[in-house]
Enzyme design. Structure first.
Site, PDB file in Angstrom:
ATOM      1  N   SER A 255       0.824  -1.209   0.000  1.00 58.26           N
ATOM      2  CA  SER A 255       0.000   0.000   0.000  1.00 58.26           C
ATOM      3  C   SER A 255       0.854   1.253   0.000  1.00 58.26           C
ATOM      4  O   SER A 255       0.415   2.304  -0.466  1.00 58.26           O
ATOM      5  CB  SER A 255      -0.871   0.035   1.252  1.00 58.26           C
ATOM      6  OG  SER A 255      -1.604  -1.143   1.372  1.00 58.26           O
TER       7      SER A 255
ATOM      8  N   HIS B 249      -1.658  -2.515  -6.811  1.00 55.35           N
ATOM      9  CA  HIS B 249      -2.404  -2.098  -5.619  1.00 55.35           C
ATOM     10  C   HIS B 249      -3.897  -2.290  -5.840  1.00 55.35           C
ATOM     11  O   HIS B 249      -4.599  -1.413  -6.345  1.00 55.35           O
ATOM     12  CB  HIS B 249      -2.062  -0.638  -5.275  1.00 55.35           C
ATOM     13  CG  HIS B 249      -2.584  -0.234  -3.936  1.00 55.35           C
ATOM     14  ND1 HIS B 249      -3.200   0.963  -3.705  1.00 55.35           N
ATOM     15  CD2 HIS B 249      -2.598  -0.907  -2.772  1.00 55.35           C
ATOM     16  CE1 HIS B 249      -3.574   1.007  -2.438  1.00 55.35           C
ATOM     17  NE2 HIS B 249      -3.209  -0.110  -1.850  1.00 55.35           N
TER      18      HIS B 249
ATOM     19  N   ASN C  24      -3.659   6.057  -1.255  1.00 59.59           N
ATOM     20  CA  ASN C  24      -3.273   6.179   0.156  1.00 59.59           C
ATOM     21  C   ASN C  24      -2.583   7.499   0.472  1.00 59.59           C
ATOM     22  O   ASN C  24      -2.614   7.949   1.620  1.00 59.59           O
ATOM     23  CB  ASN C  24      -2.410   4.993   0.583  1.00 59.59           C
ATOM     24  CG  ASN C  24      -3.265   3.747   0.674  1.00 59.59           C
ATOM     25  OD1 ASN C  24      -4.393   3.812   1.137  1.00 59.59           O
ATOM     26  ND2 ASN C  24      -2.761   2.630   0.197  1.00 59.59           N
TER      27      ASN C  24
HETATM   28  N1  LIG Z   1      -6.411  -4.444   3.748  1.00 60.53           N
HETATM   29  C1  LIG Z   1      -6.515  -3.551   2.763  1.00 60.53           C
HETATM   30  O1  LIG Z   1      -7.530  -2.847   2.626  1.00 60.53           O
HETATM   31  C2  LIG Z   1      -5.396  -3.406   1.754  1.00 60.53           C
HETATM   32  C3  LIG Z   1      -5.650  -2.742   0.549  1.00 60.53           C
HETATM   33  C4  LIG Z   1      -4.649  -2.665  -0.429  1.00 60.53           C
HETATM   34  C5  LIG Z   1      -3.403  -3.207  -0.161  1.00 60.53           C
HETATM   35  N2  LIG Z   1      -3.161  -3.830   1.031  1.00 60.53           N
HETATM   36  C6  LIG Z   1      -1.818  -4.411   1.238  1.00 60.53           C
HETATM   37  O2  LIG Z   1      -1.901  -5.810   0.975  1.00 60.53           O
HETATM   38  C7  LIG Z   1      -0.940  -6.498   1.792  1.00 60.53           C
HETATM   39  C8  LIG Z   1      -1.655  -7.554   2.605  1.00 60.53           C
HETATM   40  O3  LIG Z   1      -2.634  -6.925   3.405  1.00 60.53           O
HETATM   41  P1  LIG Z   1      -3.884  -7.742   3.976  1.00 60.53           P
HETATM   42  O4  LIG Z   1      -4.873  -6.741   4.414  1.00 60.53           O
HETATM   43  O5  LIG Z   1      -4.262  -8.816   3.018  1.00 60.53           O
HETATM   44  O6  LIG Z   1      -3.212  -8.421   5.279  1.00 60.53           O
HETATM   45  P2  LIG Z   1      -3.663  -9.739   6.035  1.00 60.53           P
HETATM   46  O7  LIG Z   1      -3.039  -9.655   7.390  1.00 60.53           O
HETATM   47  O8  LIG Z   1      -5.122  -9.965   5.921  1.00 60.53           O
HETATM   48  O9  LIG Z   1      -2.949 -10.909   5.192  1.00 60.53           O
HETATM   49  C9  LIG Z   1      -1.552 -11.105   5.116  1.00 60.53           C
HETATM   50  C10 LIG Z   1      -1.349 -12.610   4.914  1.00 60.53           C
HETATM   51  O10 LIG Z   1       0.032 -12.857   4.606  1.00 60.53           O
HETATM   52  C11 LIG Z   1       0.360 -14.122   5.178  1.00 60.53           C
HETATM   53  N3  LIG Z   1       1.802 -14.220   5.280  1.00 60.53           N
HETATM   54  C12 LIG Z   1       2.645 -13.553   6.108  1.00 60.53           C
HETATM   55  N4  LIG Z   1       3.912 -13.957   5.904  1.00 60.53           N
HETATM   56  C13 LIG Z   1       3.881 -14.894   4.915  1.00 60.53           C
HETATM   57  C14 LIG Z   1       4.847 -15.692   4.282  1.00 60.53           C
HETATM   58  N5  LIG Z   1       6.123 -15.632   4.634  1.00 60.53           N
HETATM   59  N6  LIG Z   1       4.451 -16.547   3.300  1.00 60.53           N
HETATM   60  C15 LIG Z   1       3.141 -16.649   2.951  1.00 60.53           C
HETATM   61  N7  LIG Z   1       2.162 -15.907   3.546  1.00 60.53           N
HETATM   62  C16 LIG Z   1       2.525 -15.047   4.504  1.00 60.53           C
HETATM   63  C17 LIG Z   1      -0.342 -14.100   6.518  1.00 60.53           C
HETATM   64  O11 LIG Z   1      -0.495 -15.407   7.062  1.00 60.53           O
HETATM   65  C18 LIG Z   1      -1.679 -13.438   6.174  1.00 60.53           C
HETATM   66  O12 LIG Z   1      -2.686 -14.386   5.840  1.00 60.53           O
HETATM   67  C19 LIG Z   1      -0.234  -5.429   2.628  1.00 60.53           C
HETATM   68  O13 LIG Z   1       0.939  -5.042   1.969  1.00 60.53           O
HETATM   69  C20 LIG Z   1      -1.242  -4.300   2.636  1.00 60.53           C
HETATM   70  O14 LIG Z   1      -0.650  -3.042   2.853  1.00 60.53           O
HETATM   71  C21 LIG Z   1      -4.131  -3.968   1.992  1.00 60.53           C
END
Ligand SMILES: NC(=O)c1ccc[n+]([C@@H]2O[C@H](COP(=O)([O-])OP(=O)(O)OC[C@H]3O[C@@H](n4cnc5c(N)ncnc54)[C@H](O)[C@@H]3O)[C@@H](O)[C@H]2O)c1
Length: 289
Positions: free
Chosen positions: A119, A140, A190
């Site tokens: 993000s 993104h 963002n």
């Molecule tokens: N939540 C949002 O609204 C949003 C929107 C756009 C972008 N993002 C970005 O997307 C990314 C993920 O965010 P999210 O909200 O899905 O988080 P989340 O916590 O829901 O999911 C992250 C996942 O990654 C897994 N993980 C961690 N380390 C790992 C590894 N070594 N190998 C495999 N899997 C692994 C975790 O088990 C978890 O299920 C971040 O960079 C975030 O900034 C989030």
């Protein structure tokens, strides 16, 4: 290059949604999680997402069934080796992402593309963790991925234009509307939304009004579908915190500094909808309680 096989590393809120969307649109997709248990849980969440889309009439029964056949979730990163495109969607932690991207880079073919769903982390930092920075883009997606049309496609000064185009074409094949953005922290979405969320939390801390009232003003006064507290709960308070911290690191603008209340809620494990409690509380169906 045409993308046929997709891998998604990290199948939480975003990665799970990306797997669902790719599988729904005919791509052979493998997702990777941290353990067998996490992989099974991710598989169940994605299958439930497909069933919800079917129940709401967004996809047919046949589309749901072929999507279910199009994806697998593994706990072994080496299952990504066949992928033409790997999308990284682990936690917003720069060291973790660099480590994962370095491992992905070693596993996939030299011509494969790598994308990060970060993000806020500058894409050049992540591209530099691979040996193919000209094939790395930011992807993104927005939450919830299956229904949100926007994908910001982030290019660095070294991403080759044809590689940006390949990713734009892939996003369109997912039914998305990609917008190409240069590599500035926070990109467009963002850059604008994070200081708005942190300003709202600080307004509450200063006792301007309660959270419901602040949300109501934004909804009714500006026709937003939800206010900043409901939106923070949807995004995930840990993610809002990490985005703010990462952008503060880059811009040193106090508006990005994570508010104390946000930090406290994250430390309590009140992460929003995904844990049933954030600024508001939610029942098991995700409805406000
Ligand atoms: N939540 C949002 O609204 C949003 C929107 C756009 C972008 N993002 C970005 O997307 C990314 C993920 O965010 P999210 O909200 O899905 O988080 P989340 O916590 O829901 O999911 C992250 C996942 O990654 C897994 N993980 C961690 N380390 C790992 C590894 N070594 N190998 C495999 N899997 C692994 C975790 O088990 C978890 O299920 C971040 O960079 C975030 O900034 C989030």
């Amino acid at each position: 290059m045409q993308i046929k096989r997709v891998a998604v590393v990290g199948c939480g809120t975003m990665g799970g949604g990306i797997v669902q969307t790719a599988a729904q649109n005919g791509f052979q997709t493998v997702g990777v999680e941290t353990s067998e248990q996490a992989a099974e849980a991710a598989h169940a969440r994605i299958a439930a997402g497909l069933n919800r889309s079917f129940a709401r009439g967004k996809i047919t029964e046949a589309q749901r069934d072929s999507a279910l056949a199009n994806f697998t979730i593994s706990s072994d990163l080496s299952d990504i080796t066949d992928a033409d495109l790997v999308i990284e969607a682990v936690f917003e932690d720069v060291e973790l992402k660099k480590e994962i991207l370095g491992r992905i880079d070693k596993l996939v073919a030299p011509e494969a593309f790598i994308a990060s769903n970060t993000s806020t982390i500058p894409l050049v930092i992540l591209a530099a963790a691979t040996t193919r920075p000209e094939q790395v883009v930011g992807a993104h997606f927005f939450n919830p991925v299956p229904s949100m049309k926007l994908v910001e496609v982030i290019k660095t000064p070294v991403t080759l234009p044809e590689n940006v185009q390949t990713f734009v074409d892939f996003a369109k094949a997912l039914g998305k509307s990609p917008v190409v953005v240069n590599d500035v922290p926070g990109f467009i979405g963002n850059l604008l939304i994070v200081p708005y969320l942190t300003d709202a939390i600080r307004a509450f801390e200063r006792d301007v009004a309660d959270m419901e009232s602040i949300d109501e003003v934004i909804k009714l006064g500006f026709n937003h579908p939800m206010g900043p507290f409901a939106l923070s709960d949807l995004i995930g308070l840990d993610i809002v915190h990490d985005m703010a911290a990462s952008m503060y690191e880059e811009y040193k603008d106090p508006r990005y500094f994570p508010p104390t209340l946000l930090k406290q809620y994250v430390r309590l494990g009140w992460l929003g909808r995904k844990t049933g409690r954030g600024f508001y509380t939610y029942d098991e169906n995700g409805a406000r309680s």
